[in-house]
Motif scaffolding. Structure first.
Motif, PDB file in Angstrom:
ATOM      1  N   ASN A 258       0.824  -1.218   0.000  1.00 51.63           N
ATOM      2  CA  ASN A 258       0.000   0.000   0.000  1.00 51.63           C
ATOM      3  C   ASN A 258       0.859   1.270   0.000  1.00 51.63           C
ATOM      4  OD1 ASN A 258      -2.422  -1.485   0.056  1.00 51.63           O
ATOM      5  ND2 ASN A 258      -2.288  -1.685   2.290  1.00 51.63           N
ATOM      6  N   ASN A 259       1.890   1.287  -0.859  1.00 53.01           N
ATOM      7  CA  ASN A 259       2.784   2.445  -1.019  1.00 53.01           C
ATOM      8  C   ASN A 259       3.592   2.754   0.242  1.00 53.01           C
ATOM      9  OD1 ASN A 259       1.991   3.039  -3.718  1.00 53.01           O
ATOM     10  ND2 ASN A 259       0.139   4.032  -2.933  1.00 53.01           N
ATOM     11  N   ALA A 260       3.714   1.808   1.158  1.00 50.20           N
ATOM     12  CA  ALA A 260       4.441   2.065   2.407  1.00 50.20           C
ATOM     13  C   ALA A 260       5.930   2.243   2.163  1.00 50.20           C
ATOM     14  CB  ALA A 260       4.213   0.920   3.395  1.00 50.20           C
ATOM     15  N   THR A 261       6.474   1.667   1.098  1.00 45.83           N
ATOM     16  CA  THR A 261       7.904   1.834   0.786  1.00 45.83           C
ATOM     17  C   THR A 261       8.105   2.509  -0.572  1.00 45.83           C
ATOM     18  OG1 THR A 261       7.985  -0.393  -0.169  1.00 45.83           O
ATOM     19  CG2 THR A 261       8.567  -0.175   2.160  1.00 45.83           C
ATOM     20  N   THR A 262       7.059   3.153  -1.062  1.00 46.34           N
ATOM     21  CA  THR A 262       7.192   3.881  -2.326  1.00 46.34           C
ATOM     22  C   THR A 262       8.011   5.145  -2.112  1.00 46.34           C
ATOM     23  OG1 THR A 262       5.085   3.058  -3.180  1.00 46.34           O
ATOM     24  CG2 THR A 262       5.935   5.074  -4.162  1.00 46.34           C
ATOM     25  N   MET A 263       9.206   5.182  -2.696  1.00 44.89           N
ATOM     26  CA  MET A 263      10.038   6.381  -2.624  1.00 44.89           C
ATOM     27  C   MET A 263       9.643   7.316  -3.763  1.00 44.89           C
ATOM     28  SD  MET A 263      11.737   5.578   0.029  1.00 44.89           S
ATOM     29  CE  MET A 263      11.998   4.060   0.947  1.00 44.89           C
ATOM     30  N   ILE A 264      10.195   8.502  -3.735  1.00 41.37           N
ATOM     31  CA  ILE A 264       9.762   9.501  -4.698  1.00 41.37           C
ATOM     32  C   ILE A 264      10.185   9.125  -6.127  1.00 41.37           C
ATOM     33  CG2 ILE A 264      11.806  10.964  -4.401  1.00 41.37           C
ATOM     34  CD1 ILE A 264       9.868  13.360  -4.481  1.00 41.37           C
ATOM     35  N   VAL A 265      11.338   8.466  -6.270  1.00 43.94           N
ATOM     36  CA  VAL A 265      11.753   8.020  -7.608  1.00 43.94           C
ATOM     37  C   VAL A 265      10.902   6.824  -8.045  1.00 43.94           C
ATOM     38  CG1 VAL A 265      13.656   7.103  -8.967  1.00 43.94           C
ATOM     39  CG2 VAL A 265      14.081   8.881  -7.291  1.00 43.94           C
ATOM     40  N   TYR A 267       7.848   6.361  -7.284  1.00 41.44           N
ATOM     41  CA  TYR A 267       6.559   6.913  -7.710  1.00 41.44           C
ATOM     42  C   TYR A 267       6.661   7.517  -9.112  1.00 41.44           C
ATOM     43  CZ  TYR A 267       2.350   9.756  -7.755  1.00 41.44           C
ATOM     44  OH  TYR A 267       1.155  10.310  -8.110  1.00 41.44           O
ATOM     45  N   ALA A 268       7.775   8.215  -9.388  1.00 43.25           N
ATOM     46  CA  ALA A 268       7.951   8.787 -10.727  1.00 43.25           C
ATOM     47  C   ALA A 268       7.990   7.689 -11.786  1.00 43.25           C
ATOM     48  CB  ALA A 268       9.238   9.612 -10.778  1.00 43.25           C
ATOM     49  N   TYR A 269       8.658   6.587 -11.472  1.00 47.78           N
ATOM     50  CA  TYR A 269       8.725   5.479 -12.436  1.00 47.78           C
ATOM     51  C   TYR A 269       7.344   4.869 -12.660  1.00 47.78           C
ATOM     52  CZ  TYR A 269       9.787   0.906 -14.379  1.00 47.78           C
ATOM     53  OH  TYR A 269       9.813  -0.213 -15.173  1.00 47.78           O
ATOM     54  N   LYS A 270       6.591   4.671 -11.566  1.00 48.04           N
ATOM     55  CA  LYS A 270       5.259   4.085 -11.702  1.00 48.04           C
ATOM     56  C   LYS A 270       4.353   4.973 -12.553  1.00 48.04           C
ATOM     57  CE  LYS A 270       4.967   1.270  -7.506  1.00 48.04           C
ATOM     58  NZ  LYS A 270       4.265   1.082  -6.223  1.00 48.04           N
ATOM     59  N   VAL A 271       4.413   6.273 -12.285  1.00 43.82           N
ATOM     60  CA  VAL A 271       3.558   7.202 -13.034  1.00 43.82           C
ATOM     61  C   VAL A 271       3.952   7.240 -14.512  1.00 43.82           C
ATOM     62  CG1 VAL A 271       2.931   9.621 -13.299  1.00 43.82           C
ATOM     63  CG2 VAL A 271       2.996   8.608 -11.031  1.00 43.82           C
ATOM     64  N   GLY A 272       5.244   7.230 -14.757  1.00 44.90           N
ATOM     65  CA  GLY A 272       5.700   7.397 -16.130  1.00 44.90           C
ATOM     66  C   GLY A 272       5.680   6.129 -16.969  1.00 44.90           C
ATOM     67  N   PHE A 273       5.890   4.963 -16.329  1.00 44.69           N
ATOM     68  CA  PHE A 273       6.089   3.760 -17.138  1.00 44.69           C
ATOM     69  C   PHE A 273       5.349   2.531 -16.653  1.00 44.69           C
ATOM     70  CE2 PHE A 273       9.976   6.336 -17.241  1.00 44.69           C
ATOM     71  CZ  PHE A 273      10.048   6.609 -18.593  1.00 44.69           C
ATOM     72  N   ASP A 274       4.973   2.453 -15.379  1.00 44.42           N
ATOM     73  CA  ASP A 274       4.550   1.177 -14.828  1.00 44.42           C
ATOM     74  C   ASP A 274       3.060   1.075 -14.562  1.00 44.42           C
ATOM     75  OD1 ASP A 274       5.303  -1.405 -13.994  1.00 44.42           O
ATOM     76  OD2 ASP A 274       5.076  -0.818 -11.907  1.00 44.42           O
ATOM     77  N   GLU A 275       2.354   2.191 -14.506  1.00 44.08           N
ATOM     78  CA  GLU A 275       0.922   2.111 -14.255  1.00 44.08           C
ATOM     79  C   GLU A 275       0.191   1.657 -15.516  1.00 44.08           C
ATOM     80  OE1 GLU A 275      -0.306   2.311 -11.460  1.00 44.08           O
ATOM     81  OE2 GLU A 275       0.995   3.540 -10.185  1.00 44.08           O
ATOM     82  N   HIS A 276      -1.023   1.165 -15.322  1.00 43.85           N
ATOM     83  CA  HIS A 276      -1.815   0.754 -16.472  1.00 43.85           C
ATOM     84  C   HIS A 276      -2.252   1.986 -17.269  1.00 43.85           C
ATOM     85  CE1 HIS A 276      -1.931  -3.345 -15.073  1.00 43.85           C
ATOM     86  NE2 HIS A 276      -2.323  -2.929 -13.878  1.00 43.85           N
ATOM     87  N   GLY A 277      -2.393   1.798 -18.589  1.00 44.30           N
ATOM     88  CA  GLY A 277      -2.774   2.906 -19.441  1.00 44.30           C
ATOM     89  C   GLY A 277      -1.555   3.684 -19.902  1.00 44.30           C
ATOM     90  N   PRO A 278      -1.754   4.759 -20.673  1.00 41.89           N
ATOM     91  CA  PRO A 278      -0.633   5.556 -21.181  1.00 41.89           C
ATOM     92  C   PRO A 278       0.121   6.237 -20.055  1.00 41.89           C
ATOM     93  CG  PRO A 278      -2.724   6.640 -21.623  1.00 41.89           C
ATOM     94  CD  PRO A 278      -3.056   5.283 -21.101  1.00 41.89           C
ATOM     95  N   TYR A 283       4.015  14.338 -16.091  1.00 40.79           N
ATOM     96  CA  TYR A 283       3.821  14.317 -14.639  1.00 40.79           C
ATOM     97  C   TYR A 283       5.032  13.688 -13.951  1.00 40.79           C
ATOM     98  CZ  TYR A 283       0.953  14.264 -10.404  1.00 40.79           C
ATOM     99  OH  TYR A 283       0.454  14.500  -9.151  1.00 40.79           O
ATOM    100  N   ALA A 284       5.558  12.587 -14.527  1.00 41.38           N
ATOM    101  CA  ALA A 284       6.747  11.939 -13.963  1.00 41.38           C
ATOM    102  C   ALA A 284       7.949  12.874 -14.020  1.00 41.38           C
ATOM    103  CB  ALA A 284       7.042  10.643 -14.717  1.00 41.38           C
ATOM    104  N   ALA A 285       8.080  13.643 -15.112  1.00 41.58           N
ATOM    105  CA  ALA A 285       9.181  14.599 -15.209  1.00 41.58           C
ATOM    106  C   ALA A 285       9.062  15.689 -14.155  1.00 41.58           C
ATOM    107  CB  ALA A 285       9.218  15.216 -16.608  1.00 41.58           C
ATOM    108  N   ALA A 286       7.828  16.096 -13.834  1.00 44.03           N
ATOM    109  CA  ALA A 286       7.637  17.096 -12.777  1.00 44.03           C
ATOM    110  C   ALA A 286       8.121  16.556 -11.436  1.00 44.03           C
ATOM    111  CB  ALA A 286       6.160  17.487 -12.699  1.00 44.03           C
ATOM    112  N   VAL A 287       7.863  15.270 -11.170  1.00 37.20           N
ATOM    113  CA  VAL A 287       8.390  14.652  -9.941  1.00 37.20           C
ATOM    114  C   VAL A 287       9.916  14.681  -9.954  1.00 37.20           C
ATOM    115  CG1 VAL A 287       8.461  12.545  -8.569  1.00 37.20           C
ATOM    116  CG2 VAL A 287       6.351  13.189  -9.731  1.00 37.20           C
TER     117      VAL A 287
END
Length: 311
Positions: A258-265, A267-278, A283-287
């Protein structure tokens, strides 16, 4: 009163024109030596940094063309709860790893700088995790702290102790990540402090002993002040590492539970490449820009404090 003729130098001083020519030749030689490094800095540092700033101002998904949206990505970060949670996790991770790792590294360096058998062997063993890839160390850490069949819980079970839930409990998951990171970073801290210790003149310790200074007094009056440059370097490097940690955490927990060990990098990777959909590359670059700003501010503050202390 007689005047005594002083001998004049056999070699006349160089003429201004010769000095200017020599300075020009030295400047051109220095420019040729610096050119490869400057080219690499421009290609691999300044250009990607400029592109990151530009992409952060775009609605840039993995499918479709970029659309300029100004500062909307940065405004969106201020109301993103996962971003703030990942930033809080990164701060906790940094506070837990940087001072602890440096204290352990200093203690081990002092021990291995003394007369003891097999010093080279112990130095190699402690430094070894640093030369292994972060993904490999992360996978090894995932096995060591596996809550069902891991090494730690099996050892605890042999003594009749029930091991913690390393993967499903948020606190224990962060603890496992911190312990594996310390295992990696202590070797780096040790080697830097060891180099600093070996640069201290032994006569200072001999003089202090003759004056009756004990071990603690010699440490506080000689060792710690003489290690100021090493400490400053380690603080900056460890802060940058902590705010950029990704491979070890992703290999161990993928940011969960549940994101307990999600670091800021992470999160940027998940947003930019790993989440479902485009992927939301803008947004990842802003992080990423936020990470750059935080590390830059920390570095400048530490640099100014270190410069003021040295003056």
């Amino acid at each position: 009163m007689t005047l005594i003729d002083r001998p004049t130098s056999a070699v006349p001083p160089p003429a201004p024109a010769r000095q200017n020519r020599r300075s020009g030749e030295q400047g051109r030689a220095a420019a040729w030596f610096m050119a490869p490094n400057l080219l690499l800095i421009v290609v691999f540092l300044l250009v990607p940094l400029g592109l990151a700033f530009w992409i952060a101002t775009q609605r840039y998904e993995s499918l479709g063309d970029p659309v300029n949206i100004g500062m909307s990505n940065f405004v969106g970060l201020t109301t993103d709860p996962v971003f703030w949670e990942s930033l809080r996790n990164t701060v906790v991770f940094t506070v837990a790893t940087v001072p602890t790792g440096m204290a352990l590294g200093l203690g081990i360096a002092i021990l291995l700088n003394s007369v003891m058998p097999a010093r080279a062997f112990f130095r190699s063993v402690i430094f070894l995790p640093l030369v292994i890839s972060g993904v490999s160390v992360g996978m090894l850490g995932a096995w060591i702290f596996d809550q069902y069949d891991g090494f730690v819980n099996n050892v605890l079970a042999a003594f009749g102790v029930s091991g913690p839930s390393w993967q499903s409990n948020p606190g224990w998951a962060m603890t496992a990540v911190v312990l594996v990171t310390l295992w990696i970073r202590v070797g780096f801290d040790m080697i830097i402090y060891l180099a600093g210790l070996q640069a201290i003149d032994p006569q200072l310790y001999e003089a202090a002993q003759l004056d009756g200074a004990g071990a603690w007094k010699r440490f506080t009056a000689i060792t710690w002040p003489m290690l100021r440059s090493s400490t400053f370097f380690l603080v900056v490097m460890n802060l940058i590492y902590s705010f950029q940690v990704f491979d070890t955490v992703f290999a161990m927990t993928s940011g969960g539970p549940n994101n307990a060990t999600t670091m800021i990098v992470t999160y940027a990777y998940k947003v930019g490449f790993d989440e479902h959909g485009p992927g939301q590359l803008g947004y990842a670059a802003a992080v990423g820009v936020v990470i750059f700003a935080i590390t830059m501010v920390f570095t400048l503050v530490l640099w100014r404090r270190n410069s003021a202390a040295e003056d």
